[in-house]
Design a protein around this motif. Structure first.
Motif, PDB file in Angstrom:
ATOM      1  N   PRO A  42     -15.368  16.033   7.825  1.00 18.28           N
ATOM      2  CA  PRO A  42     -15.766  15.288   6.621  1.00 18.28           C
ATOM      3  C   PRO A  42     -14.844  15.616   5.458  1.00 18.28           C
ATOM      4  CG  PRO A  42     -17.691  16.279   7.671  1.00 18.28           C
ATOM      5  CD  PRO A  42     -16.496  16.845   8.373  1.00 18.28           C
ATOM      6  N   GLY A  43     -14.566  14.612   4.668  1.00 16.98           N
ATOM      7  CA  GLY A  43     -13.660  14.803   3.538  1.00 16.98           C
ATOM      8  C   GLY A  43     -12.230  14.408   3.842  1.00 16.98           C
ATOM      9  N   ASP A  44     -11.904  14.197   5.118  1.00 14.50           N
ATOM     10  CA  ASP A  44     -10.561  13.700   5.441  1.00 14.50           C
ATOM     11  C   ASP A  44     -10.363  12.335   4.783  1.00 14.50           C
ATOM     12  OD1 ASP A  44     -10.201  15.934   6.952  1.00 14.50           O
ATOM     13  OD2 ASP A  44     -10.266  14.936   8.905  1.00 14.50           O
ATOM     14  N   VAL A  45      -9.184  12.104   4.244  1.00 15.34           N
ATOM     15  CA  VAL A  45      -8.874  10.841   3.572  1.00 15.34           C
ATOM     16  C   VAL A  45      -7.864  10.067   4.428  1.00 15.34           C
ATOM     17  CG1 VAL A  45      -7.919   9.755   1.503  1.00 15.34           C
ATOM     18  CG2 VAL A  45      -9.327  11.820   1.310  1.00 15.34           C
ATOM     19  N   ILE A  46      -8.256   8.854   4.807  1.00 16.21           N
ATOM     20  CA  ILE A  46      -7.367   7.967   5.573  1.00 16.21           C
ATOM     21  C   ILE A  46      -6.767   6.964   4.604  1.00 16.21           C
ATOM     22  CG2 ILE A  46      -7.187   6.518   7.615  1.00 16.21           C
ATOM     23  CD1 ILE A  46      -8.403   9.283   8.148  1.00 16.21           C
ATOM     24  N   THR A  47      -5.461   6.897   4.534  1.00 16.99           N
ATOM     25  CA  THR A  47      -4.763   5.903   3.722  1.00 16.99           C
ATOM     26  C   THR A  47      -3.940   5.033   4.656  1.00 16.99           C
ATOM     27  OG1 THR A  47      -4.621   7.493   1.892  1.00 16.99           O
ATOM     28  CG2 THR A  47      -3.211   5.538   1.768  1.00 16.99           C
ATOM     29  N   TRP A  48      -4.108   3.713   4.543  1.00  8.88           N
ATOM     30  CA  TRP A  48      -3.387   2.838   5.478  1.00  8.88           C
ATOM     31  C   TRP A  48      -2.456   1.882   4.743  1.00  8.88           C
ATOM     32  CZ3 TRP A  48      -8.641   3.155   4.925  1.00  8.88           C
ATOM     33  CH2 TRP A  48      -9.357   2.039   4.505  1.00  8.88           C
ATOM     34  N   ALA A  96       2.799  10.563   9.366  1.00 12.37           N
ATOM     35  CA  ALA A  96       2.325   9.191   9.512  1.00 12.37           C
ATOM     36  C   ALA A  96       2.207   8.831  10.986  1.00 12.37           C
ATOM     37  CB  ALA A  96       3.265   8.219   8.810  1.00 12.37           C
ATOM     38  N   ALA A  97       1.168   8.069  11.306  1.00 14.28           N
ATOM     39  CA  ALA A  97       0.995   7.599  12.687  1.00 14.28           C
ATOM     40  C   ALA A  97       2.127   6.644  13.048  1.00 14.28           C
ATOM     41  CB  ALA A  97      -0.351   6.895  12.826  1.00 14.28           C
ATOM     42  N   ARG A  98       2.358   6.531  14.360  1.00 19.52           N
ATOM     43  CA  ARG A  98       3.375   5.572  14.815  1.00 19.52           C
ATOM     44  C   ARG A  98       2.956   4.167  14.386  1.00 19.52           C
ATOM     45  NH1 ARG A  98       3.455   3.338  19.961  1.00 19.52           N
ATOM     46  NH2 ARG A  98       2.266   5.135  20.768  1.00 19.52           N
ATOM     47  N   ALA A  99       3.871   3.451  13.720  1.00 16.24           N
ATOM     48  CA  ALA A  99       3.566   2.124  13.181  1.00 16.24           C
ATOM     49  C   ALA A  99       3.381   1.114  14.308  1.00 16.24           C
ATOM     50  CB  ALA A  99       4.673   1.663  12.244  1.00 16.24           C
ATOM     51  N   VAL A 100       2.398   0.244  14.141  1.00 16.79           N
ATOM     52  CA  VAL A 100       2.180  -0.875  15.050  1.00 16.79           C
ATOM     53  C   VAL A 100       2.867  -2.098  14.459  1.00 16.79           C
ATOM     54  CG1 VAL A 100       0.463  -2.362  16.132  1.00 16.79           C
ATOM     55  CG2 VAL A 100      -0.028   0.075  15.804  1.00 16.79           C
ATOM     56  N   GLU A 101       3.710  -2.736  15.260  1.00 13.21           N
ATOM     57  CA  GLU A 101       4.423  -3.924  14.802  1.00 13.21           C
ATOM     58  C   GLU A 101       3.607  -5.171  15.143  1.00 13.21           C
ATOM     59  OE1 GLU A 101       8.828  -6.087  15.125  1.00 13.21           O
ATOM     60  OE2 GLU A 101       8.368  -4.300  16.316  1.00 13.21           O
ATOM     61  N   GLN A 129       7.539 -10.121  10.658  1.00 21.28           N
ATOM     62  CA  GLN A 129       7.174  -8.893  11.362  1.00 21.28           C
ATOM     63  C   GLN A 129       6.675  -7.870  10.345  1.00 21.28           C
ATOM     64  OE1 GLN A 129       7.441 -10.807  14.341  1.00 21.28           O
ATOM     65  NE2 GLN A 129       7.354  -8.672  14.983  1.00 21.28           N
ATOM     66  N   ARG A 130       5.500  -7.350  10.590  1.00 21.13           N
ATOM     67  CA  ARG A 130       4.927  -6.360   9.694  1.00 21.13           C
ATOM     68  C   ARG A 130       4.582  -5.093  10.473  1.00 21.13           C
ATOM     69  NH1 ARG A 130       7.202  -9.122   6.983  1.00 21.13           N
ATOM     70  NH2 ARG A 130       6.569 -10.311   5.117  1.00 21.13           N
ATOM     71  N   PHE A 131       4.615  -3.960   9.768  1.00 22.09           N
ATOM     72  CA  PHE A 131       4.418  -2.655  10.399  1.00 22.09           C
ATOM     73  C   PHE A 131       3.217  -1.981   9.741  1.00 22.09           C
ATOM     74  CE2 PHE A 131       8.756  -3.940  10.916  1.00 22.09           C
ATOM     75  CZ  PHE A 131       9.051  -3.598  12.223  1.00 22.09           C
ATOM     76  N   VAL A 132       2.298  -1.539  10.580  1.00 25.21           N
ATOM     77  CA  VAL A 132       1.014  -1.035  10.094  1.00 25.21           C
ATOM     78  C   VAL A 132       0.852   0.424  10.534  1.00 25.21           C
ATOM     79  CG1 VAL A 132      -1.447  -1.501   9.933  1.00 25.21           C
ATOM     80  CG2 VAL A 132       0.126  -3.373  10.475  1.00 25.21           C
ATOM     81  N   THR A 133       0.587   1.297   9.588  1.00 26.00           N
ATOM     82  CA  THR A 133       0.422   2.708   9.908  1.00 26.00           C
ATOM     83  C   THR A 133      -0.629   3.307   8.976  1.00 26.00           C
ATOM     84  OG1 THR A 133       1.592   4.796  10.238  1.00 26.00           O
ATOM     85  CG2 THR A 133       2.241   3.484   8.332  1.00 26.00           C
ATOM     86  N   TYR A 134      -0.877   4.585   9.135  1.00 23.79           N
ATOM     87  CA  TYR A 134      -1.819   5.286   8.270  1.00 23.79           C
ATOM     88  C   TYR A 134      -1.409   6.749   8.188  1.00 23.79           C
ATOM     89  CZ  TYR A 134      -3.822   7.023  12.651  1.00 23.79           C
ATOM     90  OH  TYR A 134      -3.988   7.628  13.875  1.00 23.79           O
ATOM     91  N   ILE A 135      -1.944   7.428   7.175  1.00 25.37           N
ATOM     92  CA  ILE A 135      -1.706   8.857   6.978  1.00 25.37           C
ATOM     93  C   ILE A 135      -3.056   9.518   6.728  1.00 25.37           C
ATOM     94  CG2 ILE A 135      -0.707  10.588   5.423  1.00 25.37           C
ATOM     95  CD1 ILE A 135       1.661   8.728   5.002  1.00 25.37           C
ATOM     96  N   ILE A 136      -3.256  10.685   7.364  1.00 29.58           N
ATOM     97  CA  ILE A 136      -4.489  11.437   7.176  1.00 29.58           C
ATOM     98  C   ILE A 136      -4.182  12.680   6.343  1.00 29.58           C
ATOM     99  CG2 ILE A 136      -6.398  12.638   8.293  1.00 29.58           C
ATOM    100  CD1 ILE A 136      -5.886  10.991  10.788  1.00 29.58           C
TER     101      ILE A 136
END
Length: 491
Positions: A178-184, A243-248, A226-233
């Motif tokens: 709990p308290g982890d922050v996900i930014t995408w 950063a997580a591996r980006a999904v294209e 083409q867009r690249f989607v990732t997130y950082i915890i």
């Protein structure tokens, strides 16, 4: 609490009578949350010695003969101590825990005061948590999108069908708390960091799949391609995972600007937005064609508009001649109402899902040529261009009129018949035989009224007469004349 500190603490408590001293104070501790580590220290505080402030105790009176001692314990070790032989300056009541002692894990912090009378009193222990380990992603942790998105991309139609929202599942990762922050992020390059949103996880979130949402407006705003989607915890202490591996993803969320050229009218002459139609080439109704270059989509609602909307003789439909066709049939009565008119507007409207305003095409201006070859008015008492009073007498004291079926004849059309001539004094004299009479059915011969012998007696014997007939296709706004019956009135 470590064994030696616990024993000392119990002994001190048994000897004392005033209860434990207040907890030591550490500025910057994070607020405790449900399911989170207690008294968590932000990692930003760990690069320098950790300051610990001690509340002033009661009955302090140190002298050279009877000094007072303050000791700070970190887990099972005494970190530091201070001795006073004179009144204590409150500004001296602090210690610093060395950086080397600030190791990852849970720690106990307490202090012991030995007063001028030789009695020792401990504080209650303060539990501190130090977390220096960032969250660990499994297999680089790419987001999990619906299969149709990873294979077919994000389209306008998909967003509309899914309430303008794209959701992805966050894969499980190690040390989730709990308290982890996900930014995408939704970016146009694999290393881009164009932020979309963030979410702080609760204990309840960790008990179910974690979903993050991308609003359709954000997706459209950031364009096609083409867009690249990732997130950082980042955990609550401030440790950040890579950063997580980006999904294209392929994005076609924005449709190109509408091109809606003017419609064409089948069998009409002209081009662009100006057309002229011979009504005899559309005897069963006019066919309007939406050009192939018009940009239409499967989920569009398309309406053909014939003539200005709101009038009785306009026509509007969303049904093509066959499914998927771009041809629309205008009924013959709606075409007939425009015969002889110019600048008849013909256009189509496109309603796009989730777009409140319609897209209107360029308007065509249509001219419908007038009719030719309308039949002549017939009279059963007319012979050799004469109408005889004697024959009218033998015909039941009346002359009957009729019309043969005419092109575009239809129910509801209005027919009028009248007689024109002069009276015995050569003054103009007219008789209305039939006025604005609606056609009840389409027949080969339509009775159109009669004129009585008494009415004919009012005309001049030997004078010329004209029996006129006309029809209106548009409720009396305009009229088309049939061939008149011209004759001489005789006895």
């Amino acid at each position: 609490m470590p064994m030696f500190s616990l024993i000392d603490w119990i002994c001190m408590r048994l000897r004392g009578s005033d209860g434990p001293l207040p907890l030591p104070q550490v500025d910057g501790l994070l607020e405790n949350i449900d399911g989170g580590e207690p008294n968590l220290l932000p990692v930003a505080l760990l690069s320098n010695p950790l300051r610990v402030d001690i509340p002033m105790w009661q009955n302090s009176n140190p002298t050279p003969e009877h000094p007072e001692t303050l000791e700070l314990f970190w887990d099972d070790r005494r970190i530091d101590s201070k001795v006073w032989e004179n009144p204590i300056d409150p500004g001296e009541l602090f210690f610093e825990v060395p950086v080397a002692s600030l190791s990852d894990g849970s720690h106990l912090l307490c202090y012991v005061v030995t007063g001028w009378n030789g009695g020792s009193s401990p504080s209650d222990p303060l539990t501190l948590t130090i977390d220096k380990i960032p969250p660990v992603l499994n297999n680089e942790g790419p987001l999990i999108f619906p299969p149709e998105i990873t294979s077919g991309g994000v389209t306008h139609s998909w967003l509309v069908a899914n309430d303008e929202r794209l959701s992805a599942q966050l894969p499980a990762y190690q040390t989730a708390r709990p308290g982890d922050v996900i930014t995408w992020y939704w970016s146009n390059s694999v290393t881009g960091r164009e932020r979309v949103d963030e979410r702080t996880l609760s204990q309840a979130d960790l008990d179910q799949p974690i979903m993050i949402d991308f609003d359709g407006s954000i997706i459209r705003q950031r364009g096609n391609g083409q867009r690249f989607v990732t997130y950082i915890i980042k955990d609550r202490a401030g440790n950040t995972a890579p950063a997580a591996r980006a999904v294209e993803l392929k994005v076609e969320a924005n449709r190109p600007p509408r091109q809606l050229p003017a419609p064409k009218i089948k069998d009409a002459s002209g081009s662009g937005s100006n057309w002229t139609l011979d009504p005899f080439k559309a005897i069963n109704g006019a066919t309007v064609i939406i050009p192939e270059e018009a940009i239409l989509y499967d989920d569009d609602e398309v309406y053909l508009q014939w003539a200005e909307p709101g009038s009785e003789w306009s026509f509007r439909t969303d049904e093509p001649t066959s499914p998927g066709s771009r041809q629309y049939l205008v009924p013959k009565d709606k075409l007939a109402a425009q015969i002889g008119k110019t600048d008849v507007p013909v256009y189509y409207e496109v309603f796009e899902v989730q777009v409140p305003e319609s897209h209107e095409s360029t308007r065509s201006k249509l001219r419908v040529n007038d009719l030719t070859g309308l039949p002549a008015l017939q009279c059963d008492c007319l012979t050799s261009q004469q109408i005889s009073l004697a024959r009218v007498h033998d015909n039941g004291n009346k002359a009957n009129f009729s019309l043969s079926r005419w092109p575009f004849m239809g129910t509801g059309q209005l027919v009028s018949v009248s007689a024109h001539g002069v009276d015995a004094s050569d003054a103009a004299h007219d008789v209305v035989i039939l006025k604005d009479h609606p056609v009840a059915s389409v027949v080969d011969v339509l009775p159109t009224g009669d004129i009585s012998l008494d009415q004919l007696d009012d005309f001049k014997i030997g004078g010329s007469m004209e029996f006129k007939a006309k029809v209106s296709f548009d409720g009396g706004q305009t009229w088309k004349s049939f061939v008149s019956a011209n004759c001489t009135l005789v006895n």
